[in-house]
Design an enzyme around this catalytic site. Structure first.
Site, PDB file in Angstrom:
ATOM      1  N   GLU A   1      54.550  41.869  44.934  1.00  0.00           N
ATOM      2  CA  GLU A   1      53.892  40.575  44.679  1.00  0.00           C
ATOM      3  C   GLU A   1      54.434  39.570  45.684  1.00  0.00           C
ATOM      4  OE1 GLU A   1      51.531  39.158  42.312  1.00  0.00           O
ATOM      5  OE2 GLU A   1      51.997  37.447  43.611  1.00  0.00           O
TER       6      GLU A   1
ATOM      7  N   ASP B   1      40.040  38.083  45.067  1.00  0.00           N
ATOM      8  CA  ASP B   1      38.833  38.088  45.882  1.00  0.00           C
ATOM      9  C   ASP B   1      39.165  37.873  47.366  1.00  0.00           C
ATOM     10  OD1 ASP B   1      37.285  38.538  43.681  1.00  0.00           O
ATOM     11  OD2 ASP B   1      36.880  36.429  43.311  1.00  0.00           O
TER      12      ASP B   1
ATOM     13  N   ASP C   1      45.613  45.743  43.243  1.00  0.00           N
ATOM     14  CA  ASP C   1      45.192  44.700  42.305  1.00  0.00           C
ATOM     15  C   ASP C   1      45.041  43.395  43.105  1.00  0.00           C
ATOM     16  OD1 ASP C   1      44.787  43.070  40.146  1.00  0.00           O
ATOM     17  OD2 ASP C   1      46.763  43.369  39.249  1.00  0.00           O
TER      18      ASP C   1
ATOM     19  N   PRO D   1      44.783  34.233  50.774  1.00  0.00           N
ATOM     20  CA  PRO D   1      45.886  35.156  51.066  1.00  0.00           C
ATOM     21  C   PRO D   1      45.506  36.632  50.975  1.00  0.00           C
ATOM     22  CG  PRO D   1      46.250  33.950  48.987  1.00  0.00           C
ATOM     23  CD  PRO D   1      45.075  33.335  49.657  1.00  0.00           C
TER      24      PRO D   1
ATOM     25  N   GLN E   1      50.678  28.863  46.371  1.00  0.00           N
ATOM     26  CA  GLN E   1      49.473  28.471  45.648  1.00  0.00           C
ATOM     27  C   GLN E   1      49.824  27.573  44.467  1.00  0.00           C
ATOM     28  OE1 GLN E   1      48.111  32.435  44.535  1.00  0.00           O
ATOM     29  NE2 GLN E   1      50.233  32.954  44.078  1.00  0.00           N
TER      30      GLN E   1
END
Lengths: 294, 294
Positions: free
Chosen positions: A123, A175, A172, A179, A48
């Site tokens: 992450e 929206d 966490d 991904p 991203q």
């Protein structure tokens, strides 16, 4: 809609050469603009576009693909509310994980619980962690504590390998576009259930109850098929569109509405208190009605 | 910041000929834009520019001098929260007044209390009432009830003539700029006190506790000099910047925290319930801290 589109997603140079970030909400025919005091960092990672900007209203702001994610001034609200409710409900949270949350805000909150021995932060994009570490995270808190383990992996793949592991799991997720979409699908909720210990608790970011109550309703519907105890709670995050935001807690044994809150580590918190914890479960009439609609 | 400034305050035609309303928040370096689905009405009254627009996120929106005031979709939150808290705290609210609130939303809420015999709506600009009556107010509720009296007058002048009159007074003031500025000055609070009966209650719109806690602090400071019972309560209004909003209630005798709420007319309400009433007084830690700062 703006002229002078800049090379970065969502950024535009106005005619007077000011740089603005525009958070485009096409499904609402709205845009929210922030004047960029300084563009501190930008890069295109394999996943991203990552940028860090300075804003007047919220201080430093992490922006992914043109969408604000977390800010220096009000990020504590999200971080505290996604973390403390489950941590204070579980009588002895020892092993904790969070999917997403590369800014490590929730991990810092979880560290405040003395029983915690391990916090796994999962992450997908290591660059998010690095950029936050440089510009946002309080490094001393984060790096000096050996209990935090960073796992660079797709959360959807990682969760499938975890069985009966965690007392508390925080989802966490961003929206349900791009991904994060797999973190809203049916199988994911089963994987979350399986990853938890017999008395484990999961918390899901479940969207704006005003603008997008469908996400919230679907989340509740999915977790109710698996968990005996499911509640939605709310908080007010000024930098999020509409301000009001929802989380959904799903628990195998411990009910947050019956928690004594003696263990709630609120003394150093800036949003949550025992009273705020309890009040967060009280839903305005129109939200309760939306959730009761078939 | 935008190009193509239209003749109306805050409105701009984008290059593709879409019309947008931009709520400019210069003190925050922010702008919030709404695509105008239809410009239903606009006029320059002797007091201000009045327009009514159709938006996707909030339906019809009343805009004064380019600033959104109240919307069809979430206006009920403001209307209920400014009205019911005082109405349910007073054991027998008979005579009620509101300064501002030309859209008559609070008046409609106050009508739900059976003891009410008179509701005086004091509005400086009769055109606001007319425009709302045409495009927003549910006329049947509003016009058929003889208890509502409209007073076309400057609220600051009107209040000085009222002594020992009202059980409940609602100060539905706009932000402390332009015409509303006198409704934030010291003498005004004394006039409000004097206008109330011996057990009267006033409620003040007191701004965003996140963006502008100074307004809230000053309001609390001013009313505490006069009233023995003063509390701040909050609600979440998605169309207001930051979402979280404050009201301050000032009472001569009745304490909302001790109210039994048997009289609260919440059955037809969409936001307030007895639980929401109580929870609205619980302030997040950071707001409590700001209010405690010297």
């Amino acid at each position: 809609m703006k002229d002078n589109r800049y090379s970065l997603t969502g950024y535009h140079k106005e005619t007077n050469e000011e740089l603005w970030l525009w958070d485009d909400l096409p499904e609402l025919d709205m845009e929210i603009g922030y004047k960029v005091g300084a563009l501190l960092h930008y890069e295109q990672s394999p996943f991203q576009e990552i940028s860090m900007i300075e804003t007047k209203a919220f201080g430093r702001m992490l922006v992914l693909d043109g969408t604000p994610q977390v800010t220096a001034k009000d990020g504590f609200i999200y971080n505290e509310m996604i973390t403390h409710v489950a941590m204070a409900t579980h009588p002895k949270p020892t092993k904790v994980a969070m999917i997403g949350g590369g800014d490590c805000g929730p991990a810092r909150e979880a560290l405040k619980y003395k029983d915690v021995q391990q916090i796994d932060v999962v992450e997908i994009d290591p660059r998010v962690i690095e950029v936050c570490r440089t510009w946002m995270t309080q490094e001393t808190d984060y790096d000096r504590d050996g209990r935090i383990h960073t796992v660079i992996k797709d959360g959807y793949k990682w969760i499938q390998e975890q069985k009966n592991q965690y007392d508390v799991l925080l989802v966490d997720r961003s929206d349900p576009y791009g991904p994060a979409i797999s973190l809203y699908k049916r199988p994911f909720y089963q994987y979350v259930y399986d990853s938890l210990t017999d008395d484990g608790i999961a918390v899901f970011q479940s969207g704006s109850p005003y603008y997008n109550s469908d996400i919230l309703k679907k989340t509740i519907g999915s977790v109710k098929k698996l968990f005996p105890i499911v509640h939605t709670y709310l908080c007010s995050i000024p930098s999020f569109p509409g301000g009001i935001w929802s989380f959904t807690i799903a628990s195998k044994k411990w009910d947050p509405l019956k928690a004594d809150l003696n263990g709630l580590q609120w003394q150093e918190a800036k949003y949550i208190t025992p009273e705020v914890f309890r009040a967060s479960f009280i839903l305005p009439g129109y939200i309760r009605s939306k959730l009761e609609e078939k």
